[in-house]
Design an enzyme around this catalytic site. Structure first.
Site, PDB file in Angstrom:
ATOM      1  N   ARG A 225     -10.189 -11.524   0.689  1.00 35.38           N
ATOM      2  CA  ARG A 225     -11.062 -12.502   0.030  1.00 35.38           C
ATOM      3  C   ARG A 225     -10.420 -13.885  -0.030  1.00 35.38           C
ATOM      4  O   ARG A 225     -11.117 -14.900  -0.059  1.00 35.38           O
ATOM      5  CB  ARG A 225     -11.441 -12.007  -1.374  1.00 35.38           C
ATOM      6  CG  ARG A 225     -10.265 -11.837  -2.309  1.00 35.38           C
ATOM      7  CD  ARG A 225     -10.600 -10.981  -3.519  1.00 35.38           C
ATOM      8  NE  ARG A 225     -10.743  -9.571  -3.161  1.00 35.38           N
ATOM      9  CZ  ARG A 225     -11.031  -8.613  -4.036  1.00 35.38           C
ATOM     10  NH1 ARG A 225     -11.206  -8.906  -5.316  1.00 35.38           N
ATOM     11  NH2 ARG A 225     -11.149  -7.364  -3.641  1.00 35.38           N
TER      12      ARG A 225
ATOM     13  N   LYS B 294       0.858  -1.190   0.000  1.00 34.48           N
ATOM     14  CA  LYS B 294       0.000   0.000   0.000  1.00 34.48           C
ATOM     15  C   LYS B 294       0.893   1.238   0.000  1.00 34.48           C
ATOM     16  O   LYS B 294       1.664   1.436   0.937  1.00 34.48           O
ATOM     17  CB  LYS B 294      -0.888   0.015   1.249  1.00 34.48           C
ATOM     18  CG  LYS B 294      -1.921  -1.101   1.265  1.00 34.48           C
ATOM     19  CD  LYS B 294      -2.733  -1.074   2.547  1.00 34.48           C
ATOM     20  CE  LYS B 294      -3.669  -2.264   2.625  1.00 34.48           C
ATOM     21  NZ  LYS B 294      -4.798  -2.182   1.679  1.00 34.48           N
TER      22      LYS B 294
END
Length: 523
Positions: A381, A304
């Site tokens: 996920r 990030k």
């Protein structure tokens, strides 16, 4: 949450939350004795007649005893009863030292507006270090008995949550003084007492959830999160049991997707499974709550970067697990009959190291499906995939998963609304009805099947992310691949409402709605 030698040697202080005693009373407001008499007013209640006297009977009575000072002061302070307005005055002439007016806006009927009243009462009590407070509505005549019960309950939970401040990581802290809250004019009796007890149970669970999310990643590791889950199970061992799986046990269950994410961290993964079984009676519904439990998310090799990446608050990436474990704590206290609940969290960190997952790697989930990892920062996920397969294997009828899953959902719905994805209209109806009671905000989003095209891989069954457009939808479609067709399933993307950016603290989002939903399935 004590952990031996955390990085930075930080130990959260063990703080006992002061218990506020709530009671419902039918007593003349003028005779109530204590520190603050707080009156919730809507805009119409502030209307005055030609003699500048209140038309509302409660305000008129108080104003009469105060020699007209309440009307005078409210005019001077331009207090009109708008939401967010409040004024607390120290005036002689009543049993109470101070009288407060708290604005509820044009009308007050929703749990959210009464919770707001409770929060404003808490703020007023903190300001003047009050010990005892009474809350009364200027106009309660229009409320049905059911509405009075839910108003009292929402006022109580708003007060508890408003008083709470997480001071475990501050070197000095002042204790809140509030000890008792009397709720006047909303009825009395066992039904109301039960409702107030319920509000306290759920509020203490929300505080527990907030504190999990607030805890930094150097303190709340996957092992510490698992220890907190085990602690809940041992506190309510009459109805809850815990099974914590190690990486080795997850390997035996072929959870390659989850273990792929965990591989880079020095802190080993912990797969949490709490099981709620009612004290007695038959089971009518079998439910699973699955929460994303990334105690820190660096993004992995797709690290990030740049402004807006929010890496500094990635301790919040276990917000889904906090909602699930908070619900477990509340249900352990409430003990609803007729329902079996599984609370499941695949907890780990998404870090960067030579042992970590690379972009382009292919991993295999526990249902045999293969995933080409085109982005290591779409890791939540991957952990949920194996958690959902595991949940469906418990023989449940319905599964709700909660995850701080996508930035796309925050772009779509803003900071305070969670996105809901489900193929089941019945399940959507149940959860939205629960949210009307809890006052939390959800919005149903489309599960657009044609978008799955962007998730196809040339060499594996699927990729794990499908580009920027419709990112929250493709994430939900990905999760759907790991849910048994026979099970009703809902995915809640709660990346926005998990965190209050203005106050820089967690909200405890999801807990009250989940508890309500389980109770709906219990009755």
């Amino acid at each position: 949450m004590a952990v031996a030698h955390t990085l930075g040697l930080t130990q959260p202080a063990s703080i006992q939350h002061p218990k506020i005693s709530f009671s419902a009373r039918e007593i003349d407001v003028a005779e109530w004795k204590g520190d603050i008499l707080a009156v919730g007013v809507i805009e119409n209640d502030m209307a005055k007649d030609e003699n500048s006297e209140f038309r509302n009977s409660v305000l008129k009575k108080l104003d009469g005893l105060l020699g007209g000072l309440l009307a005078e002061a409210s005019s001077e302070e331009d207090f009109t009863g708008k939401v967010g307005q409040s004024t607390v005055l120290r005036l002689p002439g009543l049993g109470s030292k101070r009288v407060g007016l708290i604005g509820l806006g044009k009308s007050a009927s929703s749990p959210a507006s009464f919770r707001g009243l409770g929060e404003a009462v808490a703020a007023a009590a903190k300001n003047v270090q009050a010990n005892s407070v009474a809350v009364v509505l200027a106009s309660s005549e229009g409320l049905s008995n059911e509405s009075k019960l839910s108003a009292a309950s929402a006022i109580a939970s708003g007060t508890v949550l408003g008083i709470h401040e997480d001071k475990r990581y501050k070197s000095e802290s002042k204790k809140p003084q509030l000890k008792s809250v009397d709720i006047l004019g909303l009825g009395i009796g066992p039904e109301l007492e039960k409702k107030l007890k319920y509000a306290e149970d759920v509020s203490s669970a929300i505080i527990f959830g907030r504190e999990l999310v607030n805890s930094p990643a150097n303190v709340l590791t996957p092992a510490a999160l698992a220890a907190e889950a085990s602690k809940i199970a041992s506190l309510y061992s009459d109805v809850l049991s815990a099974n914590i799986l190690t990486a080795e046990q997850c390997k035996e269950l072929k959870m390659g997707s989850y273990l792929g994410v965990a591989a880079a961290s020095a802190n080993p993964p912990h797969f949490i499974h709490l099981y709620y079984k009612p004290p007695n009676g038959s089971i009518k519904a079998k439910l699973a709550l699955v929460g994303k439990g990334l105690t820190f998310d660096s993004g992995g090799y797709n690290i990030k970067t740049g402004s807006g990446c929010s890496i500094d608050i990635m301790k919040t990436d276990m917000g889904g697990s906090a909602a699930v474990l908070g619900a477990a704590k509340a249900l352990g206290q409430i003990k609803p009959p007729g329902v079996e609940v599984h609370f499941i969290v695949a907890s780990c960190e998404n870090m960067i190291s030579g042992t970590g997952m690379r972009p382009g790697d292919i991993i295999t989930a526990s249902n045999g499906k293969t995933i080409e990892v085109n982005n290591t920062d779409a890791e939540g996920r991957l952990t949920l995939a194996d958690a959902l397969v595991y949940a469906c294997n418990q023989g449940v009828d319905k599964v709700v998963d909660l995850a701080t899953l996508t930035g796309a959902c925050i772009v779509a719905l803003g900071p305070s609304i969670a996105g809901v994805f489900t193929p089941s209209d019945d399940l959507a109806k149940e959860v939205f009805e629960a949210s009307e009671v809890s006052g939390e905000k959800f919005w149903r989003m489309p599960l657009e099947g044609s978008y799955w095209e962007s998730m196809k891989s040339g060499i594996a069954d699927m990729v794990n992310t499908g580009g920027r457009q419709g990112g929250a939808i493709t994430a939900a479609l990905f999760l759907k691949q790991f849910v048994d067709e026979k099970v009703q399933w809902m995915h809640i993307d709660m990346g926005g409402p998990v965190w209050n950016d203005k106050k820089r603290v967690a909200t405890g989002f999801g807990i009250p709605t989940l508890v309500e939903w389980v109770l709906k399935n219990s009755s």
